[in-house]
Design an enzyme around this catalytic site. Structure first.
Site, mmCIF file in Angstrom:
data_model
loop_
_atom_site.group_PDB
_atom_site.id
_atom_site.type_symbol
_atom_site.label_atom_id
_atom_site.label_comp_id
_atom_site.label_asym_id
_atom_site.label_seq_id
_atom_site.Cartn_x
_atom_site.Cartn_y
_atom_site.Cartn_z
ATOM 1 C CB THR A 191 -0.830 0.052 1.286
ATOM 2 O OG1 THR A 191 -0.227 -0.171 2.508
ATOM 3 C CG2 THR A 191 -1.821 -1.173 1.307
ATOM 4 C CB SER A 322 18.060 -1.626 -24.898
ATOM 5 O OG SER A 322 18.968 -0.471 -24.752
ATOM 6 C CE LYS A 328 16.389 -1.507 -19.856
ATOM 7 N NZ LYS A 328 14.916 -1.181 -20.369
#
Length: 478
Positions: A191, A322, A328
């Site tokens: 939260t 990328s 990536k």
């Protein structure tokens, strides 16, 4: 517009004057003027609204024939021409831009011209010979743009909503499957982006599904709202120039032609001047888009990493992430879903302002409403489909990572509040954060509770659902 010197032209007249129209074109002078006047988006009218206006023209000519206002010969030719368009033919003859001045008169007149010329051809005449079939006197008989155009927009919207709803049902089913698959995966809930208390990954996916089910229910309400049409209202809702029997019969005939459960609005003046129904539908689309984007945000966070983020789930790798960083992989599907949501939210504002800007007996800004509403529904459908096929169904839970974070979390101490009180629990939590010492070790070290009771209270799985009372738990252990 530069006219091609190699093309033969015919001359057509309107109240503005004369204009050259390609000799073999099914469109006419009004379409040509609109093509020249509105070089706005570079796009053509949506196929759904071309089909829907042809269905309206078919229902209207059938009704006019039934009440004795159109001959059998002309009726049959117009019906055949409409059927051609309904089946996907001659859509290239609707040359006007979807964003157009005139409250949709361009689109209505384009349909009148294309249908009239095709009917003329069917009857053996030459294109442009409106003494055989006239765009206004025959195809548009008993109608106005002001009842035809909004009705065509509503029919098109209904069909787009139906397709979107199918996609949402598929998404609901996929989320339901994932909620069951992940039901035993305990992770930390959060939260305000801070550790909270344990939750099952399956519970999170079930919550996503609950939101989508609400969206599906709202789509049903949107379809219901669009099913009330003002056909028969003519110019401002008074039904001027329409036979009284035609007004009564035209919408039932339109329902037969379209296969949709349509009904005539009770107040035709209200149905002609007010467009709040489209704002209502747009808000439903926007609400769904917000739910989808929120879900996408969660998936990006839970899949962040792979080493330095949450890493609780793994999304299907779709493409290199990328041009400079080898290996990536980015969460491209949730990203595109959010981008669609942003665009829908912007479209909703346009629709809201266009509906607000109408004056007196007619709202002139329906073209931009339809343009944006159709885009919103279509892109939402595409986003949901790619979300299901390229993301949701391939998500994998990282149980090891989730367990590590639950075991090392301070948030689990919340379960001790009923047993040791909030203040002591908060003090132990602070000490754990400062020292890095696990909560369980501190509890034992301080002799707060015995080990068996600690294990039962701090069982992460037990924390994810209401269980027995604290008093009963202590009785069972002591």
């Amino acid at each position: 517009m530069t006219r091609d010197t190699n093309i033969e032209y015919r001359i057509e007249k309107d109240s503005v004057g004369e204009s050259k129209v390609p000799k073999d074109a099914y469109y006419g002078v009004h379409s040509m003027r609109a093509y020249e006047n509105f070089p706005i988006t570079g796009r053509k009218m949506e196929s759904e609204i071309i089909k829907s206006i042809a269905e309206i023209k078919k229902a209207c000519v059938i009704t006019n024939y039934e009440v004795g206002l159109i001959s059998d010969k002309i009726k049959n030719a117009i019906v055949q021409a409409c059927d051609n368009i309904i089946n996907g033919e001659y859509h290239d003859q609707f040359i006007a831009d979807p964003i157009q001045g005139g409250a949709g008169t361009t689109h209505n007149m384009s349909a009148n011209e294309v249908i009239a010329n095709r009917a003329i051809e069917i009857l053996g005449g030459e294109l442009g010979d409106y003494s055989i079939v006239h765009p206004n006197d025959h195809v548009n008989y008993g109608q106005s743009t002001n009842d035809v155009f909004p009705t065509s927009g509503k029919i098109a919207t209904i069909r787009l909503l139906m397709e979107a709803k199918k996609s949402l049902i598929r998404l609901s089913e996929a989320l339901d499957e994932k909620s069951m698959e992940f039901d035993d995966c305990v992770k930390m809930g959060r939260t305000q982006m801070q550790d909270a208390i344990p939750i099952r990954l399956g519970q999170e996916f079930n919550a996503y599904n609950s939101a989508i089910k609400r969206d599906i229910a709202r789509f049903d309400k949107a379809i219901e709202a669009m099913s009330e049409v003002n056909l028969g209202a003519t110019a401002i809702g008074t039904g001027l120039n329409a036979d009284v029997d035609y007004v009564d019969k035209v919408v039932p005939n339109l329902s037969k032609v379209t296969g949709l459960d349509l009904r005539q609005t009770e107040d035709l003046i209200d149905g002609t001047q007010n467009l709040d129904g489209f704002v209502y539908v747009s808000s439903i689309i926007k609400t769904c888009a917000v739910s989808l984007s929120k879900m996408s945000n969660d998936l990006r966070l839970m899949s962040s990493g792979p080493r330095c983020g949450f890493g609780e789930i793994k999304l299907p790798p779709r493409q290199n992430g990328s041009s400079i960083m080898p290996g990536k992989i980015n969460p491209v599907i949730p990203e595109v879903v959010s981008q669609v949501a942003f665009n829908i939210i912007g479209n909703d504002m346009t629709i809201t302002m266009a509906a607000e800007a109408g004056q007196l007996e007619l709202n002139a800004f329906e073209p931009v409403i339809f343009y944006n509403l159709f885009e919103s529904i279509r892109t939402l459908t595409g986003a949901v489909n790619t979300f299901i096929d390229h993301c949701i169904t391939g998500i994998v839970a990282n149980k090891k990572r989730m367990k590590e974070m639950v075991d090392n979390s301070v948030g689990i101490i919340t379960a001790l509040c009923p047993h040791i009180g909030y203040t002591l629990a908060a003090d132990i939590a602070k000490e754990s954060i400062v020292t890095g010492q696990p909560i369980k070790e501190l509890l034992l070290e301080k002799n707060v509770l015995n080990e068996e009771l600690i294990e039962k209270i701090l069982d992460p799985s037990a924390m994810t659902t209401p269980g027995i009372s604290a008093e009963e738990l202590i009785k069972k252990v002591i």
